[in-house]
Write a protein that holds these residues in place. Structure first.
Motif, PDB file in Angstrom:
ATOM      1  N   GLN A   1      24.090 -11.280  26.694  1.00  0.00           N
ATOM      2  CA  GLN A   1      24.072 -10.461  27.916  1.00  0.00           C
ATOM      3  C   GLN A   1      23.265 -11.094  29.044  1.00  0.00           C
ATOM      4  O   GLN A   1      23.163 -10.526  30.132  1.00  0.00           O
ATOM      5  CB  GLN A   1      23.496  -9.074  27.595  1.00  0.00           C
ATOM      6  N   SER A   2      22.677 -12.257  28.810  1.00  0.00           N
ATOM      7  CA  SER A   2      21.900 -12.943  29.842  1.00  0.00           C
ATOM      8  C   SER A   2      22.760 -13.170  31.083  1.00  0.00           C
ATOM      9  O   SER A   2      23.897 -13.639  30.985  1.00  0.00           O
ATOM     10  CB  SER A   2      21.395 -14.283  29.305  1.00  0.00           C
ATOM     11  N   ALA A   3      22.219 -12.851  32.236  1.00  0.00           N
ATOM     12  CA  ALA A   3      23.000 -12.906  33.485  1.00  0.00           C
ATOM     13  C   ALA A   3      23.561 -14.295  33.761  1.00  0.00           C
ATOM     14  O   ALA A   3      24.728 -14.443  34.120  1.00  0.00           O
ATOM     15  CB  ALA A   3      22.136 -12.440  34.657  1.00  0.00           C
ATOM     16  N   ILE A   4      22.720 -15.324  33.595  1.00  0.00           N
ATOM     17  CA  ILE A   4      23.193 -16.679  33.911  1.00  0.00           C
ATOM     18  C   ILE A   4      24.293 -17.112  32.954  1.00  0.00           C
ATOM     19  O   ILE A   4      25.232 -17.823  33.347  1.00  0.00           O
ATOM     20  CB  ILE A   4      22.025 -17.687  33.904  1.00  0.00           C
ATOM     21  N   TYR A   5      24.226 -16.676  31.703  1.00  0.00           N
ATOM     22  CA  TYR A   5      25.271 -17.040  30.735  1.00  0.00           C
ATOM     23  C   TYR A   5      26.572 -16.327  31.073  1.00  0.00           C
ATOM     24  O   TYR A   5      27.652 -16.913  30.985  1.00  0.00           O
ATOM     25  CB  TYR A   5      24.833 -16.701  29.313  1.00  0.00           C
ATOM     26  N   LYS A   6      26.488 -15.084  31.479  1.00  0.00           N
ATOM     27  CA  LYS A   6      27.687 -14.317  31.815  1.00  0.00           C
ATOM     28  C   LYS A   6      28.376 -14.873  33.060  1.00  0.00           C
ATOM     29  O   LYS A   6      29.599 -14.937  33.138  1.00  0.00           O
ATOM     30  CB  LYS A   6      27.326 -12.845  32.038  1.00  0.00           C
ATOM     31  N   LYS A   7      27.575 -15.316  34.031  1.00  0.00           N
ATOM     32  CA  LYS A   7      28.131 -15.776  35.303  1.00  0.00           C
ATOM     33  C   LYS A   7      28.497 -17.257  35.294  1.00  0.00           C
ATOM     34  O   LYS A   7      29.425 -17.677  35.983  1.00  0.00           O
ATOM     35  CB  LYS A   7      27.134 -15.515  36.439  1.00  0.00           C
ATOM     36  N   LYS A   8      27.740 -18.067  34.542  1.00  0.00           N
ATOM     37  CA  LYS A   8      27.909 -19.523  34.587  1.00  0.00           C
ATOM     38  C   LYS A   8      28.138 -20.103  33.189  1.00  0.00           C
ATOM     39  O   LYS A   8      27.596 -21.141  32.839  1.00  0.00           O
ATOM     40  CB  LYS A   8      26.666 -20.174  35.204  1.00  0.00           C
ATOM     41  N   GLN A   9      28.938 -19.425  32.392  1.00  0.00           N
ATOM     42  CA  GLN A   9      29.109 -19.817  30.999  1.00  0.00           C
ATOM     43  C   GLN A   9      29.599 -21.255  30.845  1.00  0.00           C
ATOM     44  O   GLN A   9      29.066 -22.027  30.035  1.00  0.00           O
ATOM     45  CB  GLN A   9      30.087 -18.855  30.309  1.00  0.00           C
ATOM     46  N   LYS A  10      30.564 -21.641  31.637  1.00  0.00           N
ATOM     47  CA  LYS A  10      31.118 -22.989  31.546  1.00  0.00           C
ATOM     48  C   LYS A  10      30.070 -24.043  31.879  1.00  0.00           C
ATOM     49  O   LYS A  10      29.933 -25.059  31.173  1.00  0.00           O
ATOM     50  CB  LYS A  10      32.317 -23.123  32.490  1.00  0.00           C
ATOM     51  N   GLN A  11      29.302 -23.804  32.947  1.00  0.00           N
ATOM     52  CA  GLN A  11      28.279 -24.763  33.360  1.00  0.00           C
ATOM     53  C   GLN A  11      27.134 -24.828  32.351  1.00  0.00           C
ATOM     54  O   GLN A  11      26.580 -25.895  32.099  1.00  0.00           O
ATOM     55  CB  GLN A  11      27.733 -24.384  34.740  1.00  0.00           C
TER      56      GLN A  11
END
Length: 230
Positions: A76-86
Motif C-alpha cells: 500500500q506504500s504510495a510510491i510503490y502504487k504510483k511508480k511500480q514500474k520505476q
C-alpha cells in the motif's frame, strides 16, 4: 496505507513466509532488520514503510554481510502504487530483491516481486535513436541542464524552423522545394505543412508565407539561437 502501521508489522508475515520455505529467521541481528539462513544461504531483508534513499543506502551496505539482500515495503506504500514500474527497475539496477507485504484487516500476504540477480538494462532503441538525433542535430548547447521542461527550449526542430523562417522573411511566399534548394532543408515542405509553431500561413496548395506570429517570434528566437551557437 494504515496510519498506525509500523515497520515491525512487516516482520511477522515475512518471518512466517520464509519459515514456510525452510529458513531459520531472526530479527535485529547486527542492525539487520531480518536475517534468514538455510544451509549455507544467508538472506538479509531491510524493512521500511516506504521506499526512500535511507532504505536503499542501508540495503546496499548489507552486501558486505550477505550476497542476497531484499528490501520489503507495504504494498500500500504510495510510491510503490504510483511508480511500480520505476521502483522495480531501480531495485533491479541495484542488484536488490523486492518484497511487498499486502496488509489486510485479517491477514498479511507476502509477495516476492523480484529476486536479486545481475541486471542488464534493456535499451529502448527507438527512444535512444530520438535522443541521439536531437543531440546531433541541435546546434550548440541551447538549454541549461536542470532547467524546467515546461519552458520552451531551443530544440533542433525549432532551430530548423528558425532557418526556414529567416529565409522566408524577405519573400511574399514560397514553396517547400524553394526553401530546400536555398538552405538545404530536405524537410522544408513538411515543416511548412505541419506549422508546429504557427509561423507559416498557407497561401495556396504547396505555397506558404511567413505569418505575423512568425515574424514577431523570429526576432526573439534568433537572439537565443545566436547565444546558443557562440
Amino acid at each position: 496505507m494504515h496510519n498506525n502501521l509500523k515497520e515491525s508489522d512487516l516482520y511477522t508475515p515475512i518471518k512466517q513466509f520464509l519459515t514456510n520455505l525452510g529458513y531459520q529467521v531472526k530479527g535485529e541481528i547486527k542492525s539487520c532488520d531480518i536475517v534468514a539462513i538455510k544451509d549455507d544461504e544467508v538472506i538479509i531483508i531491510e524493512l521500511k514503510l516506504t521506499l526512500n534513499i535511507t532504505l536503499l543506502l542501508q540495503s546496499i551496505d548489507r552486501f558486505s554481510l550477505a550476497d542476497i539482500v531484499y528490501i520489503a515495503i507495504p504494498k500500500q506504500s504510495a510510491i510503490y502504487k504510483k511508480k511500480q514500474k520505476q521502483v522495480k527497475k531501480l531495485v533491479a539496477r541495484l542488484g536488490l530483491g523486492l518484497m511487498v507485504v499486502d496488509i489486510q484487516k485479517e491477514h498479511a500476504y507476502v509477495e516476492v516481486i523480484r529476486d536479486p540477480k545481475e541486471y542488464t538494462p534493456q535499451k529502448n532503441k527507438r527512444k535512444q535513436k530520438a535522443l541521439l538525433k536531437e543531440f546531433h542535430q541541435r546546434q550548440g548547447d541551447t538549454q541549461k541542464g536542470g532547467s524546467t521542461t515546461r519552458k520552451a527550449g531551443l530544440t533542433a526542430y525549432r532551430q530548423r524552423s528558425i532557418r526556414i523562417a529567416e529565409y522566408m522573411k524577405t519573400l511574399s511566399s514560397c514553396t517547400g522545394m524553394q526553401v530546400n534548394k536555398a538552405i538545404q532543408e530536405p524537410q522544408a515542405t513538411q515543416f511548412l505543412y505541419n506549422n508546429h509553431y504557427g509561423w507559416f500561413n498557407k497561401v495556396s496548395r504547396g505555397v506558404y508565407a511567413l505569418s505575423e506570429k512568425g515574424k514577431t517570434e523570429l526576432v526573439e528566437w534568433q537572439q537565443k539561437d545566436i547565444v546558443a551557437t557562440q
